[in-house]
Motif scaffolding. Structure first.
Motif, mmCIF file in Angstrom:
data_model
loop_
_atom_site.group_PDB
_atom_site.id
_atom_site.type_symbol
_atom_site.label_atom_id
_atom_site.label_comp_id
_atom_site.label_asym_id
_atom_site.label_seq_id
_atom_site.Cartn_x
_atom_site.Cartn_y
_atom_site.Cartn_z
ATOM 1 N N PRO A 1 0.827 -1.210 0.000
ATOM 2 C CA PRO A 1 0.000 0.000 0.000
ATOM 3 C C PRO A 1 0.861 1.260 0.000
ATOM 4 O O PRO A 1 1.934 1.299 0.595
ATOM 5 N N SER A 2 0.374 2.278 -0.669
ATOM 6 C CA SER A 2 1.087 3.543 -0.709
ATOM 7 C C SER A 2 0.866 4.313 0.588
ATOM 8 O O SER A 2 -0.247 4.364 1.118
ATOM 9 N N VAL A 3 1.921 4.918 1.091
ATOM 10 C CA VAL A 3 1.826 5.699 2.319
ATOM 11 C C VAL A 3 1.096 7.010 2.063
ATOM 12 O O VAL A 3 0.411 7.532 2.936
ATOM 13 N N ARG A 4 1.200 7.525 0.847
ATOM 14 C CA ARG A 4 0.636 8.836 0.543
ATOM 15 C C ARG A 4 -0.864 8.784 0.284
ATOM 16 O O ARG A 4 -1.630 9.526 0.895
ATOM 17 N N HIS A 5 -1.311 7.900 -0.620
ATOM 18 C CA HIS A 5 -2.717 7.900 -1.007
ATOM 19 C C HIS A 5 -3.431 6.590 -0.727
ATOM 20 O O HIS A 5 -4.607 6.458 -1.040
ATOM 21 N N GLY A 6 -2.758 5.599 -0.146
ATOM 22 C CA GLY A 6 -3.424 4.375 0.272
ATOM 23 C C GLY A 6 -3.724 3.389 -0.827
ATOM 24 O O GLY A 6 -4.273 2.319 -0.554
ATOM 25 N N ARG B 1 -3.226 11.691 -10.166
ATOM 26 C CA ARG B 1 -3.578 12.239 -8.848
ATOM 27 C C ARG B 1 -4.534 11.259 -8.182
ATOM 28 O O ARG B 1 -5.726 11.254 -8.476
ATOM 29 N N LEU B 2 -4.015 10.449 -7.303
ATOM 30 C CA LEU B 2 -4.774 9.388 -6.669
ATOM 31 C C LEU B 2 -5.154 9.799 -5.248
ATOM 32 O O LEU B 2 -4.285 9.991 -4.394
ATOM 33 N N ASN B 3 -6.454 9.969 -5.021
ATOM 34 C CA ASN B 3 -6.990 10.318 -3.703
ATOM 35 C C ASN B 3 -6.345 11.580 -3.131
ATOM 36 O O ASN B 3 -6.204 11.715 -1.910
ATOM 37 N N SER B 4 -5.928 12.494 -3.980
ATOM 38 C CA SER B 4 -5.295 13.723 -3.522
ATOM 39 C C SER B 4 -5.443 14.774 -4.616
ATOM 40 O O SER B 4 -5.769 14.465 -5.767
ATOM 41 N N LEU B 5 -5.194 16.038 -4.239
ATOM 42 C CA LEU B 5 -5.296 17.129 -5.192
ATOM 43 C C LEU B 5 -4.033 17.307 -6.014
ATOM 44 O O LEU B 5 -4.060 17.911 -7.083
ATOM 45 N N SER B 6 -2.911 16.810 -5.513
ATOM 46 C CA SER B 6 -1.639 16.921 -6.214
ATOM 47 C C SER B 6 -1.069 15.541 -6.442
ATOM 48 O O SER B 6 -1.339 14.608 -5.690
ATOM 49 N N CYS B 7 -0.273 15.399 -7.498
ATOM 50 C CA CYS B 7 0.334 14.116 -7.823
ATOM 51 C C CYS B 7 1.579 13.895 -6.973
ATOM 52 O O CYS B 7 2.244 14.832 -6.548
ATOM 53 N N ASP B 8 1.873 12.639 -6.737
ATOM 54 C CA ASP B 8 3.029 12.255 -5.927
ATOM 55 C C ASP B 8 4.244 12.161 -6.840
ATOM 56 O O ASP B 8 4.538 11.125 -7.433
ATOM 57 N N VAL B 9 4.956 13.274 -6.996
ATOM 58 C CA VAL B 9 6.103 13.323 -7.889
ATOM 59 C C VAL B 9 7.326 13.760 -7.107
ATOM 60 O O VAL B 9 7.233 14.538 -6.152
ATOM 61 N N SER B 10 8.474 13.241 -7.481
ATOM 62 C CA SER B 10 9.712 13.606 -6.801
ATOM 63 C C SER B 10 10.158 15.000 -7.235
ATOM 64 O O SER B 10 9.625 15.594 -8.167
ATOM 65 N N ALA C 1 0.096 2.150 -9.449
ATOM 66 C CA ALA C 1 -1.107 1.799 -8.703
ATOM 67 C C ALA C 1 -1.898 0.744 -9.458
ATOM 68 O O ALA C 1 -1.987 0.767 -10.691
ATOM 69 N N VAL C 2 -2.461 -0.189 -8.709
ATOM 70 C CA VAL C 2 -3.295 -1.222 -9.313
ATOM 71 C C VAL C 2 -4.546 -0.566 -9.895
ATOM 72 O O VAL C 2 -5.179 0.281 -9.268
ATOM 73 N N GLY C 3 -4.878 -0.946 -11.114
ATOM 74 C CA GLY C 3 -6.027 -0.364 -11.784
ATOM 75 C C GLY C 3 -5.700 0.830 -12.650
ATOM 76 O O GLY C 3 -6.615 1.504 -13.135
ATOM 77 N N THR C 4 -4.412 1.095 -12.868
ATOM 78 C CA THR C 4 -3.996 2.241 -13.680
ATOM 79 C C THR C 4 -3.267 1.765 -14.929
ATOM 80 O O THR C 4 -2.905 0.591 -15.064
ATOM 81 N N LEU C 5 -3.027 2.711 -15.817
ATOM 82 C CA LEU C 5 -2.421 2.440 -17.123
ATOM 83 C C LEU C 5 -1.166 3.280 -17.282
ATOM 84 O O LEU C 5 -1.197 4.489 -17.078
ATOM 85 N N LEU C 6 -0.072 2.628 -17.632
ATOM 86 C CA LEU C 6 1.207 3.288 -17.892
ATOM 87 C C LEU C 6 1.451 3.312 -19.389
ATOM 88 O O LEU C 6 1.495 2.261 -20.039
#
Length: 417
Positions: free
Chosen positions: A47-52, A348-357, A72-77
């Motif tokens: 599980p992701s710490v940021r968006h679960g 952007r998964l369960n958040s307003l901003s994307c989890d990017v480095s 993330a499971v259920g996504t497309l790269l």
């Protein structure tokens, strides 16, 4: 004494509520592993710490680090292929190899090769001893370079973070693969895989025109949907057997070999066929325990509006720019790298901003037997290069660098270090 030990009925009810109010009842998801109030752990996921969201590795730990921990499971790269398709094919094979090591099921669709032949060419996983030796060697080289460059590099560039394979190794998520060896057949036999050979599909339907790929995309979508519903990957319906992850790999979608004409003309006859397929596939992934990787020859698509629609219908978009055949291949500024990697889009998964480095300028290279992604940084000292190169050549190198990674402003005639 008994009243002191047990209390009244109201106190007993409050005590029962206090002990049960924080107990989390989670369904086992059909796998039988949800007992004890814990989530069922699927193999090869975390599980992701940021968006679960549940994450899985792309097969390249350094790419997982850039994308915020994994896919993330259920996504497309979506992978925008390089000109010759060499490095995009490596990412495609790493994704499938990671699935075999984790015990995931595979669905492979290709326009150039048979799915069985692709599985035979997958890279072999590295042993823990080999990984430790590579990490120790990389750490020793890094410390030696840092000690030598600390006196030469400008002070404002010393604190720039470097993205290397050793940073992603601390998480112990994902595996490393040896590109010089192929995977053992015993590992491939232990997993279930499903193929969609395009050559056989064309032989079964010879009457269908090559330009009408709406039916071809429909058959591919129905094949994926059949595997998801019949093999227990559908997350919307309860399953009786142990659940697993399905990794879907589609190679060079929309290319000429698929029969689509979006790469040969600016006004294709079926301009919406690919976008309809992407829209339906994305909806299918959202309700299933699956993840998909698609490579597309973006540099061959004539109508840029089609590529923009495909990008918007994808979750994560990564572009590869190879130095093969370009001026950067012989440029001294890029001597340590084989190409650039562009992060076009991150979901952007369960958040307003994307989890990017924090890193933006990224490059990739083949380091011994590994495919790794690092932060693109200039050599700390170019005094020898300046003495041997004219000012005009150096200005051209600066312009190439600024156009590729936006590190410097166009128009400067020298490198400001």
């Amino acid at each position: 004494m008994a009243a002191l030990a047990t209390g009244g009925p109201a106190q007993q009810q409050q005590s029962a509520l206090a002990t049960t109010s924080f107990q989390r009842k989670v369904p086992d998801g059909g796998g039988g592993g949800g007992r004890g109030g814990r989530l069922a752990v699927l193999p090869g996921t975390r599980p992701s710490v940021r968006h679960g969201q549940l994450l899985l590795s792309s097969g390249v730990p350094s790419l997982d680090y850039v994308l915020g921990g994994g896919l993330a499971v259920g996504t497309l790269l979506l992978i925008e292929e390089d000109v010759y398709g060499i490095y995009s094919n490596l990412l495609f094979k790493h994704f499938l190899s990671e699935g075999i090591v984790c015990g995931h099921n595979l669905f492979v669709a290709s326009d150039k090769e048979e799915p069985a032949d692709i599985l035979k060419e997958l890279p072999s996983p590295l042993l823990n001893t080999a990984i430790n030796e590579i990490e120790e060697e990389a750490t020793a080289v890094k410390s030696k370079q840092d000690s030598q460059e600390s006196m030469r590099i400008a002070w404002r560039y010393q604190n720039i973070p470097k993205l290397e394979v050793t940073q992603a190794a601390c998480s112990k998520f994902g595996h490393y693969f040896d590109l010089s060896k192929t995977m053992a057949p015993e590992l491939i036999q232990n997993i279930k895989w499903y193929g969609f050979p395009l050559l056989e599909e064309k032989a079964l339907y010879p009457d269908i025109k090559s330009c009408n790929m709406a039916c071809g995309y429909t058959r591919l979508l129905h094949s994926i949907q059949k595997v998801i519903h019949q093999q227990g990957f559908d997350g919307s319906t309860p399953q009786k057997k142990q659940r697993n992850i399905l990794r879907i790999g589609i190679q060079s979608i929309g290319s000429v070999l698929w029969g689509d004409d979006i790469c040969s003309t600016e006004n294709p006859q079926n301009i919406h066929s690919l976008t309809k397929f992407m829209y339906a596939l994305r909806g299918l992934l959202r309700t299933s325990l699956s993840a998909c990787i698609i490579t597309i020859p973006a540099h061959l698509i004539q109508n840029k509006a089609i590529m923009e629609r495909v990008t918007n219908l994808s979750d994560t978009v990564v572009g590869l720019e190879s130095f093969i055949g370009s001026e950067r291949e012989t440029n001294p500024l890029y001597k340590d790298y084989h190409g650039l990697i562009h992060i076009r889009q991150i979901p952007r998964l369960n958040s307003l901003s994307c989890d990017v480095s924090d890193t933006k300028d990224l490059a990739f290279r083949l380091k011994r037997k590994l495919f790794i992604i690092e932060q693109l940084h200039l050599p700390p000292d170019l005094s020898d290069t300046v003495s041997r190169t004219s000012k005009q050549d150096l200005a051209e190198s600066a312009k190439l660098l600024s156009s590729g990674c936006t590190a410097m402003a166009i128009g400067k005639k020298h490198l400001d270090f």
